[in-house]
Write a protein that holds these residues in place. Structure first.
Motif, PDB file in Angstrom:
ATOM      1  N   ALA A  62       9.712 -14.953   1.127  1.00 33.12           N
ATOM      2  CA  ALA A  62       9.562 -13.589   1.634  1.00 33.12           C
ATOM      3  C   ALA A  62       9.435 -13.649   3.141  1.00 33.12           C
ATOM      4  O   ALA A  62       8.522 -14.272   3.662  1.00 33.12           O
ATOM      5  CB  ALA A  62       8.321 -12.942   1.022  1.00 33.12           C
ATOM      6  N   ALA A  63      10.378 -13.010   3.844  1.00 32.68           N
ATOM      7  CA  ALA A  63      10.331 -13.016   5.302  1.00 32.68           C
ATOM      8  C   ALA A  63       9.304 -12.000   5.793  1.00 32.68           C
ATOM      9  O   ALA A  63       8.954 -11.056   5.085  1.00 32.68           O
ATOM     10  CB  ALA A  63      11.706 -12.697   5.868  1.00 32.68           C
ATOM     11  N   HIS A  64       8.867 -12.202   7.006  1.00 38.03           N
ATOM     12  CA  HIS A  64       7.877 -11.330   7.640  1.00 38.03           C
ATOM     13  C   HIS A  64       8.264  -9.855   7.556  1.00 38.03           C
ATOM     14  O   HIS A  64       7.430  -8.990   7.348  1.00 38.03           O
ATOM     15  CB  HIS A  64       7.745 -11.776   9.098  1.00 38.03           C
ATOM     16  N   GLU A  65       9.569  -9.583   7.659  1.00 35.72           N
ATOM     17  CA  GLU A  65      10.026  -8.186   7.693  1.00 35.72           C
ATOM     18  C   GLU A  65      10.151  -7.561   6.314  1.00 35.72           C
ATOM     19  O   GLU A  65      10.573  -6.415   6.177  1.00 35.72           O
ATOM     20  CB  GLU A  65      11.380  -8.091   8.410  1.00 35.72           C
ATOM     21  N   GLY A  66       9.826  -8.301   5.253  1.00 37.27           N
ATOM     22  CA  GLY A  66       9.870  -7.720   3.918  1.00 37.27           C
ATOM     23  C   GLY A  66      11.192  -7.906   3.196  1.00 37.27           C
ATOM     24  O   GLY A  66      11.441  -7.274   2.176  1.00 37.27           O
ATOM     25  N   PRO A 105       2.471 -14.282  14.231  1.00 42.92           N
ATOM     26  CA  PRO A 105       1.547 -14.520  13.108  1.00 42.92           C
ATOM     27  C   PRO A 105       1.663 -15.959  12.619  1.00 42.92           C
ATOM     28  O   PRO A 105       2.678 -16.613  12.825  1.00 42.92           O
ATOM     29  CB  PRO A 105       2.097 -13.576  12.043  1.00 42.92           C
ATOM     30  N   ILE A 109       2.880 -10.906   1.701  1.00 44.33           N
ATOM     31  CA  ILE A 109       4.173 -10.328   2.075  1.00 44.33           C
ATOM     32  C   ILE A 109       4.900  -9.872   0.812  1.00 44.33           C
ATOM     33  O   ILE A 109       4.985 -10.614  -0.169  1.00 44.33           O
ATOM     34  CB  ILE A 109       5.047 -11.351   2.821  1.00 44.33           C
ATOM     35  N   ASP A 144       0.150  -5.777  12.523  1.00 44.01           N
ATOM     36  CA  ASP A 144       1.386  -5.088  12.934  1.00 44.01           C
ATOM     37  C   ASP A 144       1.265  -3.577  12.756  1.00 44.01           C
ATOM     38  O   ASP A 144       2.292  -2.893  12.607  1.00 44.01           O
ATOM     39  CB  ASP A 144       2.603  -5.597  12.148  1.00 44.01           C
ATOM     40  N   HIS A 174       7.262  -1.584  11.631  1.00 47.61           N
ATOM     41  CA  HIS A 174       7.977  -1.730  10.351  1.00 47.61           C
ATOM     42  C   HIS A 174       7.788  -0.512   9.456  1.00 47.61           C
ATOM     43  O   HIS A 174       7.678  -0.642   8.224  1.00 47.61           O
ATOM     44  CB  HIS A 174       7.498  -2.981   9.612  1.00 47.61           C
ATOM     45  N   PHE A 179       7.521  -1.166   5.140  1.00 46.62           N
ATOM     46  CA  PHE A 179       6.290  -1.355   4.371  1.00 46.62           C
ATOM     47  C   PHE A 179       5.109  -0.826   5.183  1.00 46.62           C
ATOM     48  O   PHE A 179       5.236  -0.571   6.385  1.00 46.62           O
ATOM     49  CB  PHE A 179       6.066  -2.832   4.004  1.00 46.62           C
TER      50      PHE A 179
END
Lengths: 76, 555
Positions: free
Chosen positions: A13-17, B262, B299, B431, B435, B439
């Motif tokens: 799972a990448a940081h950006e979702g 992070p 995540i 964050d 984004h 999410f």
């Protein structure tokens, strides 16, 4: 030139979702590194390796990973 | 007394055990902690509740939101009283008029802030950092400790050349002077990025800086005793360790605090994060100040079938349909009886995954009833299985059904818990405000208590409070906040230790320009006091108080 090869692939799972593909590359001296690939790089790598599924990537050389990353970097 | 909080379970942020007591507040300051005999104009009964310092969120991107929402909603309702915006090399000042659209593009790419929100929510009436501070101070409920972004400094000094080359000596000196001006105007430090890309997927300006430029800017931070925040190559452990060494050298040379964010737990490589932390400890014991930030939340992965997701890369038939398909051919494959049978057969041994998927968003009115439910629940309501529900909903929504696979990364509770507790780790990297279309970045504080204090016992509640109050204030040099102590500013969060949590994620239309974002409500946070005034209550919502301040920086 090293003959480093892909020895394992996994989803992460990448940081950006988004889902990303992590390929483990083993060097000829035994060292292993992990390289994350986004969707664009993964698709390019799958095409370069004529892979139908991620597990088909195992055994392919690191140069294909480098070129796949370049596809992602250069898409704009 | 303006305000007295009575009979609370006081956790003062120092890490010491909780105790029963009262807190007296007058003129925005805590004047007594213990047994208060005086009566307050306002009295709050906190019996059975925890009374703690307000939480500090050190990694946010609320920069744009602060222009139309001085409370940075929903941060306050999660107990947060101070935020640090301007991370990752991006701040909204200093900014020349000519560069506004460039910066909007970067915010759109990196933080997913819609162009329309800037068009309809922002009156561009500032250029300098001081003018920006004056602008947001007008309507501030939450405290703000703003960073100034390295990319923005470069853009101001070098214009478009900032996106192509290193700086000349003259340009570096101009950036130093500009940074000094920003620090004098209230910036808490400088942020830079070795990772982020702009709206054309080219490196952001800070990535074109050489080591000499960063060193020169850090010399200015040293003169002002301010902090450096960096986004490092968090996806590569070897480079992460190299960046820790680089930050340690900078920290020792200029006598500044540095933080990198992070830092994630890679479930396939625990040794990686162990190596990074070991290097941090080694460098800090050798006189550096390097603080990795670790987020509390796991995540999640979200996807629709309108964009190919790697989630299906191990399923040969699915991946072939998605990889080479158009929306029309994907719809056709899902509709075709034979192809669908083949797809279902291939994916049915992963039913556990499909059952856990959550339906996040749909466009038809008929399916709104299912939003927020997992596919197992929807399947039961529809009399089918989760896999077929995923296909059916995608067809019904023209592939615009959004699914979420929760807890897919940074989700080993033992490992994450031990990291969060580590004395050389800062809890952060939420964050918040970024984004927004992917999410929710809110509620990490509630999750810290629910997951790592209540469920897993990774740390005591006193340790958790200390980690997100006085520890953060110390690292960031935010004076007179982070403790419940006489003379300190009265930023206070009152919560129920048994209930505090983050609520479910949902999609809401509250961004200027009819924009949407994902948010979470809080649970268990009863009252939030900022600057001595009640800013939020669980029962009444937000008040009209505007006691937020620009804070931070060692004067």
């Amino acid at each position: 030139m090293t003959d480093a090869k892909i020895i394992a692939v996994k989803l992460s799972a990448a940081h950006e979702g988004d889902a990303e593909l992590i390929v483990d590359i083993r060097y000829s001296n035994g060292g292993v590194t992990q390289v994350p690939l986004d969707r664009y790089a993964s698709e390019a790598l799958m095409t370069a390796c004529t892979a139908d599924t991620a597990d088909d990537l195992i055994g392919h050389g690191w140069e294909k990973v480098r070129r796949a990353l370049q596809v992602s970097y250069s898409r704009f | 007394m303006d305000l007295v909080i009575r009979n609370g379970n006081i956790i003062d942020g120092s890490g010491l055990p909780s105790y029963l007591g009262d807190i007296a507040i007058n003129d925005g300051r805590i004047v007594k902690v213990g047994n208060v005999a005086d009566t307050g104009t306002t009295e709050i009964d906190a019996q059975g509740k925890v009374v703690s310092p307000g939480f500090i969120d050190p990694h946010t991107h609320f920069d744009a939101q602060l222009l139309w929402d001085g409370a940075a909603k929903p941060a306050i309702e999660h107990g947060v009283t101070t935020i640090v915006p301007g991370n990752c090399s991006l701040s909204l000042a200093p900014l020349k008029a000519d560069h506004r659209m460039k910066l909007v593009g970067m915010f759109n790419q990196i933080e997913e802030m819609p162009f329309k929100a800037f068009e309809e929510g922002v009156v561009w009436d500032w250029e300098s950092f001081e003018e920006f501070i004056t602008r947001i101070k007008k309507d501030l409920t939450i405290n703000v400790a703003p960073l100034v972004g390295h990319s923005v400094l470069r853009l101001w000094v070098m214009g478009n050349e900032s996106m192509h080359r290193t700086a000349t000596e003259q340009e570096t000196q101009a950036m130093q002077a500009l940074l000094k001006e920003c620090l004098d105007a209230g910036a808490i430090g400088l942020s830079t990025s070795f990772v982020d890309m702009d709206e054309t997927l080219q490196p952001v300006p800070s990535r074109y800086a050489d080591a000499a430029e960063l060193d020169a800017l850090c010399a200015v931070l040293g003169q002002h005793n301010r902090i450096l925040q960096v986004v490092h190559e968090f996806y590569d452990n070897d480079i992460t360790v190299a960046r820790i060494d680089q930050l340690a050298d900078i920290s020792r040379k200029h006598k500044i605090t540095t933080t990198l964010s992070p830092l994630f737990v890679n479930n396939d490589n625990f040794a990686g994060v162990d190596q990074a932390i070991a290097r941090v400890v080694e460098q800090n014991e050798a006189g550096a100040r390097v603080w990795p930030q670790v987020q509390t939340r796991p995540i999640d992965i979200s996807f629709t079938f309108s964009v190919p997701s790697l989630l299906f890369i191990r399923l040969r038939t699915w991946y072939a349909v998605m990889r080479f398909g158009t929306p029309e051919t994907i719809m056709a494959a899902f509709s075709d009886e034979e192809q669908r049978k083949q797809l279902v057969a291939e994916a049915s041994n992963m039913m556990g995954l499909w059952q856990r998927l959550i339906l996040r968003q749909v466009k038809t009115e008929a399916n709104q009833q299912y939003v927020g439910k997992n596919l197992a629940e929807i399947a039961e309501l529809r009399g089918t299985d989760a896999l077929n529900v995923m296909i059916d909903l995608s067809l019904e929504e023209d592939l615009d059904a959004h699914f979420l696979s929760a807890d897919m990364g940074h989700n080993n509770d033992d490992k994450v818990g031990s990291l969060l507790r580590h004395p050389h780790v800062m809890i952060g990297a939420s964050d918040g405000g970024a984004h927004i279309l992917s999410f929710s970045t809110y509620g990490d504080t509630g999750y810290l208590f629910s997951r790592f204090v209540r469920e897993n016992h990774s740390m005591s509640i006193e340790e958790a409070v200390k980690k997100i109050t006085s520890d953060t204030a110390d690292i960031w040099a935010i004076p007179q906040r982070g403790l419940l102590k006489s003379g300190y500013v009265a930023d206070v969060t009152i919560f129920d230790a048994d209930l505090i949590d983050r609520g479910p994620e949902y999609y809401v239309q509250d961004v200027p320009g009819d924009g949407h974002r994902y948010v979470r409500d809080s649970a268990g946070v009863e009252t939030v006091i900022i600057g001595g005034a009640v800013a939020y209550t669980q029962q009444g919502g937000y008040t009209d108080e505007r006691r937020g301040e620009i804070v931070g920086g060692r004067a």
